[in-house]
Structures are given as structure tokens and as C-alpha cells.
Design a protein around this motif. Structure first.
Motif, PDB file in Angstrom:
ATOM      1  N   ALA A   1      -1.330  -4.020   5.941  1.00  0.00           N
ATOM      2  CA  ALA A   1       0.115  -4.114   5.702  1.00  0.00           C
ATOM      3  C   ALA A   1       0.404  -4.149   4.199  1.00  0.00           C
ATOM      4  N   GLU A   2      -0.494  -4.787   3.475  1.00  0.00           N
ATOM      5  CA  GLU A   2      -0.311  -4.886   2.022  1.00  0.00           C
ATOM      6  C   GLU A   2      -0.410  -3.512   1.361  1.00  0.00           C
ATOM      7  N   GLU A   3      -1.392  -2.741   1.792  1.00  0.00           N
ATOM      8  CA  GLU A   3      -1.552  -1.389   1.246  1.00  0.00           C
ATOM      9  C   GLU A   3      -0.329  -0.534   1.567  1.00  0.00           C
ATOM     10  N   ASP A   4       0.132  -0.655   2.802  1.00  0.00           N
ATOM     11  CA  ASP A   4       1.326   0.081   3.215  1.00  0.00           C
ATOM     12  C   ASP A   4       2.511  -0.252   2.312  1.00  0.00           C
ATOM     13  N   GLN A   5       2.665  -1.531   2.090  1.00  0.00           N
ATOM     14  CA  GLN A   5       3.804  -1.999   1.285  1.00  0.00           C
ATOM     15  C   GLN A   5       3.728  -1.453  -0.135  1.00  0.00           C
ATOM     16  N   LYS A   6       2.549  -1.539  -0.715  1.00  0.00           N
ATOM     17  CA  LYS A   6       2.362  -1.058  -2.090  1.00  0.00           C
ATOM     18  C   LYS A   6       2.616   0.445  -2.185  1.00  0.00           C
ATOM     19  N   LEU A   7       2.071   1.152  -1.220  1.00  0.00           N
ATOM     20  CA  LEU A   7       2.253   2.607  -1.220  1.00  0.00           C
ATOM     21  C   LEU A   7       3.729   2.961  -1.078  1.00  0.00           C
ATOM     22  N   ALA A   8       4.390   2.302  -0.146  1.00  0.00           N
ATOM     23  CA  ALA A   8       5.811   2.585   0.093  1.00  0.00           C
ATOM     24  C   ALA A   8       6.638   2.324  -1.166  1.00  0.00           C
ATOM     25  N   GLN A   9       6.294   1.259  -1.869  1.00  0.00           N
ATOM     26  CA  GLN A   9       7.029   0.919  -3.095  1.00  0.00           C
ATOM     27  C   GLN A   9       6.878   2.022  -4.142  1.00  0.00           C
TER      28      GLN A   9
END
Length: 199
Positions: free
Chosen positions: A22-30
Motif C-alpha cells: 500500500a505504501e508503494e502504491d501511495q508513493k507512486l500515485a503521488q
DNA sequence: AAGTATACCAACCGCGAGCGC
DNA sequence: GGCGCTCGCGGTTGGTATACT
């Protein structure tokens, strides 16, 4: 043309692999929100998630992109996939382009896990019944395929009989469509190069 | 309950095309 | 025109969940 190894292939030693957190997803989305969905190598670096650009692109395209629809492929969508596959073959991105919110990967997976089996089963059944049903209607020969989909109806049978399994020339015979259904199908007929080329 | 088979799907891989330098 | 880089596509793999024995 020889490819630069770093640009096309993710080094197994240097990057994270496997399921995304979820953290990777969040960073990528940002990062994508700020810089846009391009220059994936740079996006990956900026996100600081130790993934290769390719992997980031795939994750974005298949999961993080806005308006992604997941799961529950409807009968209508399945119908359309079958028709489009008959027309285009394994050109998943083109097929996905006609199904709003669906990704090529999802359609490819759905095809490989569901539809290809149905078709095989159907062909098998057809071969077994061929001598008996030589002069019968196509819809009757296709029946096993629809039964396999649980919610098969006579209406759907008619559609298959006049389109999907009855030769390309009648592929888009919409003669008997309900207005609501035609509206839905209009997604599919928006002007596009591929359709012009196919015309 | 445990072991095995099968189904599903996210992710990876290899390749080709397009683009800019 | 050649080269390097990036993107996108389709095929395949591998992990997990579920069904079956």
C-alpha cells in the motif's frame, strides 16, 4: 536493435519485485499525480520505491489509474469481449479500449481463465454434435457455451447466433437490440482508427 | 485434517515500435 | 542513418485461494 539492459529489464538484484505494498502504491500515485504518467524510469526514481519503471507503469495502468473497474465482468462485457476477440484476435489493448475502465491485463486474464475454456468446451461439444445438427441453427450448436455461463438466456442465444459465432459479416448485427443495450454498445462504435481501418 | 489439484490473477519478461539526439 | 531510451503490447510465470479427495 539491441536493447539497453537497464531500460527494458528490471534487474533482479537491484529492485523490489513481487506484490506491491500500500505504501508503494501511495508513493507512486503521488509522483504520477505531480509529474504525470510518463517517463516511468524517472517516476520510479522520484517515488523512491526501488521499482523499475516498467513495473511502475504496469501498476499504474492496471490498478492506480483513475476510473479503473475491477472484477465482476458483466454478461454484456463478456459478450463484447467475445465479439471483439473474434474480430481482433489477441489484441488485448484494443479490446480493452472498447471496455471503459477495463485493462488489457484484466481482459487477457479473463480470457485465459474463463472464455478460452468456454470456447474449447463449446468446440468440443460442437464436434460431438456436428453430424446430428448438421442443418440446425448456429444458436443451438452454441448452447453449451451459454449454459456454462449460468445466466444464459434466449436473448443472449439470439445475439450469439447472429453475431459472435456466425461469421464476421454479421458480427455487429444490431437489428434486434433493445435501445438500452444499443446505448451501452455505443461506447464500442465511437469513431476510432482501428474501426476505420477495419471498415 | 491433510495433501493435492485446479483456478485465478498480479506481476514479470521479451520484443518491437517510436522518438529524440 | 545509427544509437540509446522509453513506452506499450502480448505471452508467460508464480503465488495465493479455493475445491476436491
Amino acid at each position: 536493435m539491441p536493447m539497453a539492459p537497464t531500460s527494458t529489464k528490471c534487474s533482479k538484484k537491484e529492485v523490489n519485485r513481487g506484490a506491491w505494498t500500500a505504501e508503494e502504491d501511495q508513493k507512486l500515485a503521488q509522483v504520477v499525480e505531480i509529474h504525470g504518467p510518463k517517463r516511468w524510469k524517472a517516476v520510479a526514481a522520484k517515488a523512491g520505491i526501488n521499482r523499475c519503471g516498467k513495473s511502475c507503469r504496469l501498476r499504474w495502468m492496471n490498478y492506480l489509474r483513475p476510473n479503473i473497474k475491477r472484477g465482476n465482468i458483466s454478461d454484456q462485457e463478456e459478450d463484447l469481449i467475445l465479439r471483439l476477440h473474434k474480430l481482433l484476435g489477441n489484441r488485448w489493448s484494443l479490446i480493452a479500449g472498447r471496455l471503459p475502465g477495463r485493462t488489457d491485463n484484466e481482459i487477457k486474464n479473463y480470457w485465459n481463465s474463463h472464455l478460452s475454456k468456454k470456447i474449447k468446451q463449446n468446440e468440443k461439444q460442437t464436434r460431438m454434435q456436428e453430424p446430428v445438427l448438421e442443418n440446425s441453427k448456429v444458436s443451438e450448436r452454441e448452447e453449451p457455451l451459454h449454459k456454462a455461463s449460468e445466466e444464459g438466456s434466449s436473448k443472449r442465444d439470439d445475439e450469439y447466433s447472429t453475431s459472435c459465432f456466425n461469421g464476421d459479416s454479421s458480427l455487429f448485427d444490431l437489428y434486434n437490440k433493445e435501445p438500452l443495450e444499443l446505448e451501452w454498445m455505443s461506447h464500442f462504435f465511437e469513431t476510432d482508427e482501428i474501426w476505420l481501418n477495419l471498415a
